[in-house]
Motif scaffolding. Sequence first.
Motif, mmCIF file in Angstrom:
data_model
loop_
_atom_site.group_PDB
_atom_site.id
_atom_site.type_symbol
_atom_site.label_atom_id
_atom_site.label_comp_id
_atom_site.label_asym_id
_atom_site.label_seq_id
_atom_site.Cartn_x
_atom_site.Cartn_y
_atom_site.Cartn_z
ATOM 1 N N ALA A 56 0.837 -1.196 0.000
ATOM 2 C CA ALA A 56 0.000 0.000 0.000
ATOM 3 C C ALA A 56 0.876 1.250 0.000
ATOM 4 O O ALA A 56 1.818 1.365 0.794
ATOM 5 C CB ALA A 56 -0.916 0.004 1.216
ATOM 6 N N ALA A 57 0.565 2.186 -0.891
ATOM 7 C CA ALA A 57 1.378 3.389 -1.075
ATOM 8 C C ALA A 57 1.013 4.450 -0.046
ATOM 9 O O ALA A 57 -0.141 4.903 0.014
ATOM 10 C CB ALA A 57 1.188 3.933 -2.478
ATOM 11 N N TRP A 58 1.985 4.889 0.713
ATOM 12 C CA TRP A 58 1.765 5.907 1.730
ATOM 13 C C TRP A 58 1.668 7.308 1.102
ATOM 14 O O TRP A 58 0.977 8.180 1.622
ATOM 15 C CB TRP A 58 2.888 5.855 2.754
ATOM 16 C CG TRP A 58 2.768 6.812 3.893
ATOM 17 C CD1 TRP A 58 3.608 7.823 4.212
ATOM 18 C CD2 TRP A 58 1.723 6.834 4.880
ATOM 19 N NE1 TRP A 58 3.175 8.485 5.325
ATOM 20 C CE2 TRP A 58 2.015 7.898 5.763
ATOM 21 C CE3 TRP A 58 0.590 6.078 5.107
ATOM 22 C CZ2 TRP A 58 1.211 8.205 6.857
ATOM 23 C CZ3 TRP A 58 -0.220 6.384 6.197
ATOM 24 C CH2 TRP A 58 0.091 7.434 7.043
ATOM 25 N N LYS A 115 -6.025 4.538 -6.342
ATOM 26 C CA LYS A 115 -6.514 5.026 -5.050
ATOM 27 C C LYS A 115 -8.026 4.849 -4.927
ATOM 28 O O LYS A 115 -8.533 4.429 -3.871
ATOM 29 C CB LYS A 115 -6.136 6.492 -4.875
ATOM 30 C CG LYS A 115 -6.626 7.111 -3.560
ATOM 31 C CD LYS A 115 -6.152 8.541 -3.433
ATOM 32 C CE LYS A 115 -6.747 9.225 -2.192
ATOM 33 N NZ LYS A 115 -6.355 8.584 -0.942
ATOM 34 N N MET A 128 -8.957 1.284 -3.846
ATOM 35 C CA MET A 128 -8.317 0.651 -2.694
ATOM 36 C C MET A 128 -9.314 0.136 -1.669
ATOM 37 O O MET A 128 -9.025 -0.806 -0.927
ATOM 38 C CB MET A 128 -7.350 1.632 -2.029
ATOM 39 C CG MET A 128 -6.028 1.783 -2.766
ATOM 40 S SD MET A 128 -4.985 0.287 -2.682
ATOM 41 C CE MET A 128 -4.338 0.428 -1.016
ATOM 42 N N TYR A 172 -4.310 5.414 2.073
ATOM 43 C CA TYR A 172 -3.356 5.000 1.053
ATOM 44 C C TYR A 172 -3.701 5.524 -0.326
ATOM 45 O O TYR A 172 -4.867 5.711 -0.672
ATOM 46 C CB TYR A 172 -3.240 3.480 1.066
ATOM 47 C CG TYR A 172 -2.743 2.975 2.399
ATOM 48 C CD1 TYR A 172 -1.440 3.240 2.805
ATOM 49 C CD2 TYR A 172 -3.574 2.282 3.276
ATOM 50 C CE1 TYR A 172 -0.970 2.815 4.041
ATOM 51 C CE2 TYR A 172 -3.117 1.849 4.513
ATOM 52 C CZ TYR A 172 -1.810 2.120 4.885
ATOM 53 O OH TYR A 172 -1.353 1.707 6.116
ATOM 54 N N HIS A 173 -2.657 5.731 -1.133
ATOM 55 C CA HIS A 173 -2.783 6.370 -2.441
ATOM 56 C C HIS A 173 -2.694 5.361 -3.585
ATOM 57 O O HIS A 173 -2.287 5.717 -4.688
ATOM 58 C CB HIS A 173 -1.689 7.432 -2.584
ATOM 59 C CG HIS A 173 -1.872 8.589 -1.657
ATOM 60 N ND1 HIS A 173 -2.520 9.753 -2.022
ATOM 61 C CD2 HIS A 173 -1.510 8.750 -0.361
ATOM 62 C CE1 HIS A 173 -2.543 10.589 -0.996
ATOM 63 N NE2 HIS A 173 -1.934 10.003 0.023
ATOM 64 N N GLY A 220 -1.936 0.975 -4.648
ATOM 65 C CA GLY A 220 -1.113 -0.138 -4.214
ATOM 66 C C GLY A 220 -0.899 -1.148 -5.323
ATOM 67 O O GLY A 220 -1.406 -1.005 -6.436
ATOM 68 N N ASP A 236 2.649 -1.416 4.205
ATOM 69 C CA ASP A 236 2.687 -0.126 3.515
ATOM 70 C C ASP A 236 4.116 0.270 3.188
ATOM 71 O O ASP A 236 5.074 -0.443 3.494
ATOM 72 C CB ASP A 236 1.917 0.949 4.278
ATOM 73 C CG ASP A 236 2.534 1.348 5.610
ATOM 74 O OD1 ASP A 236 3.765 1.277 5.748
ATOM 75 O OD2 ASP A 236 1.773 1.744 6.514
ATOM 76 N N SER A 237 4.272 1.399 2.514
ATOM 77 C CA SER A 237 5.542 1.773 1.898
ATOM 78 C C SER A 237 6.409 2.666 2.772
ATOM 79 O O SER A 237 7.467 3.122 2.327
ATOM 80 C CB SER A 237 5.285 2.480 0.560
ATOM 81 O OG SER A 237 4.485 3.636 0.746
ATOM 82 N N ARG A 238 6.002 2.913 3.999
ATOM 83 C CA ARG A 238 6.852 3.712 4.872
ATOM 84 C C ARG A 238 8.117 2.952 5.261
ATOM 85 O O ARG A 238 8.133 1.724 5.290
ATOM 86 C CB ARG A 238 6.072 4.125 6.123
ATOM 87 C CG ARG A 238 5.053 5.202 5.846
ATOM 88 C CD ARG A 238 4.325 5.639 7.095
ATOM 89 N NE ARG A 238 3.339 4.657 7.523
ATOM 90 C CZ ARG A 238 2.440 4.888 8.470
ATOM 91 N NH1 ARG A 238 2.401 6.056 9.079
ATOM 92 N NH2 ARG A 238 1.569 3.964 8.794
ATOM 93 N N VAL A 259 -4.731 3.577 10.997
ATOM 94 C CA VAL A 259 -5.131 2.908 9.760
ATOM 95 C C VAL A 259 -6.612 2.559 9.781
ATOM 96 O O VAL A 259 -7.327 2.744 8.786
ATOM 97 C CB VAL A 259 -4.288 1.638 9.541
ATOM 98 C CG1 VAL A 259 -4.746 0.891 8.290
ATOM 99 C CG2 VAL A 259 -2.806 1.987 9.430
#
Length: 422
Positions: free
Chosen positions: A127-129, A157, A160, A169-170, A172, A278-280, A321
């Motif tokens: 999942a894109a942060w 997005k 999602m 999230y933006h 994924g 996620d991507s963090r 989340v």
Amino acid sequence: MTDPLNHSYYAATAHAWRPRAFDGDDCKCDVAVIGGGFTGLSAALACAERGFSVILIEREHIGFGASGRNGGQLIPGLRWSASELEEEFGRDRADALFDLCWRGNRVKARIERHGIACDLKAGHLEAAWTPKDFDAMRREADYLASRFDYRSAVIEKADMNGHIASPLYHGGIYDPQGGHFHPLNYAIGLAQAAEAAGVRIRENERAHRITDNPEGPGVMTDRAHVGARFVIDATDSWIGEVEPDLGRYTVPIMNYNIATAPLANADALLPTDAAVADSRFVLNYFRLSADKRLIFGGGERYSQTPPHDIDAFVRPFMAEVFPQIADAKIDYGWGGAVAVTLNRLPHIGRRGNVFYAHGFSGHGALITTTAGELVAEALAGTAERFDVLASLPSKPFPGGKWLRGPLATLGLLYYAMKDKLG
């Protein structure tokens, strides 16, 4: 040893396993394996299948370390993307790494071969942060499809919510080749298969050091000297206690997980029942258990001292989340150490007849089984695929014994701050 970090959902729902004690029998073998996690178990099993006599030594119990406490996420590949590997190492090495680390699924193959009941499920979602993260994911998905014919689904997005009931999230990438499972039951299943193949498992037996004798290496333990033709060191976070020079290549990072009580709205939270990460840099990762609990990992600590209340430490990350379950009852909270290398690639190699594999950097539920099996291949005389992983570059952390940890912590805190600043 009583472990305050192991009040885990996995320990509470593990299959029956009677501890295997040292019984003073023959202490000679072809292969001595140190460590009862995924790497050591898969190596021991694969060696026994090749006809070697094997003794596996575990300081605590099977799956005691990260193998029995992790988030249960099966993520193909390595911490570096496939395109990063090709850019750094060239086309031929990237092809070889991709074949080993993305294609096929040795965990699934072992589960099917041995009938291991470990709640295996398909599907993993990254999942894109940030929008920037999503753009990078899309480019990587296109690269994997065109370069390797490796197919994943790009999730916009707006779509999602079909995968995760969170507005954070933006977009994924959904990878059907990934998945999730009950890691401790997988470890126990591997141990049972290893015993059936002839492996002698010795739990509650500490390995102090690897010895070098004219007839071959060996392992000095609390109760005996185990003589062997080959030794496999698969102690990961504890490798420095057995081989101090190898301990310089990793630092331990503490991760924590919680498991809620079974949730009535579990399927609405994660409609596709995929595992999510996620991507963090300091990422959140979560999934549903077989009995509809949310298993959630969030936050890291660089001190070896756990928080006073693990549930309270992780809950805010879960609530960010999934605010709809911010007050959900938490039944289990646990944690453990992840051995991280300087470049986040595993450190694998051999020194004479001693093999080692560690430093999987939080990405080890799939690659550890592969690494263990490749060690067995090399030990049996076919080292080509083992050498692909052993050729990955690795450097020790700077700072020596006393400053290595603090210096690594400063670097990790820098990236954690970048997460917060976006």
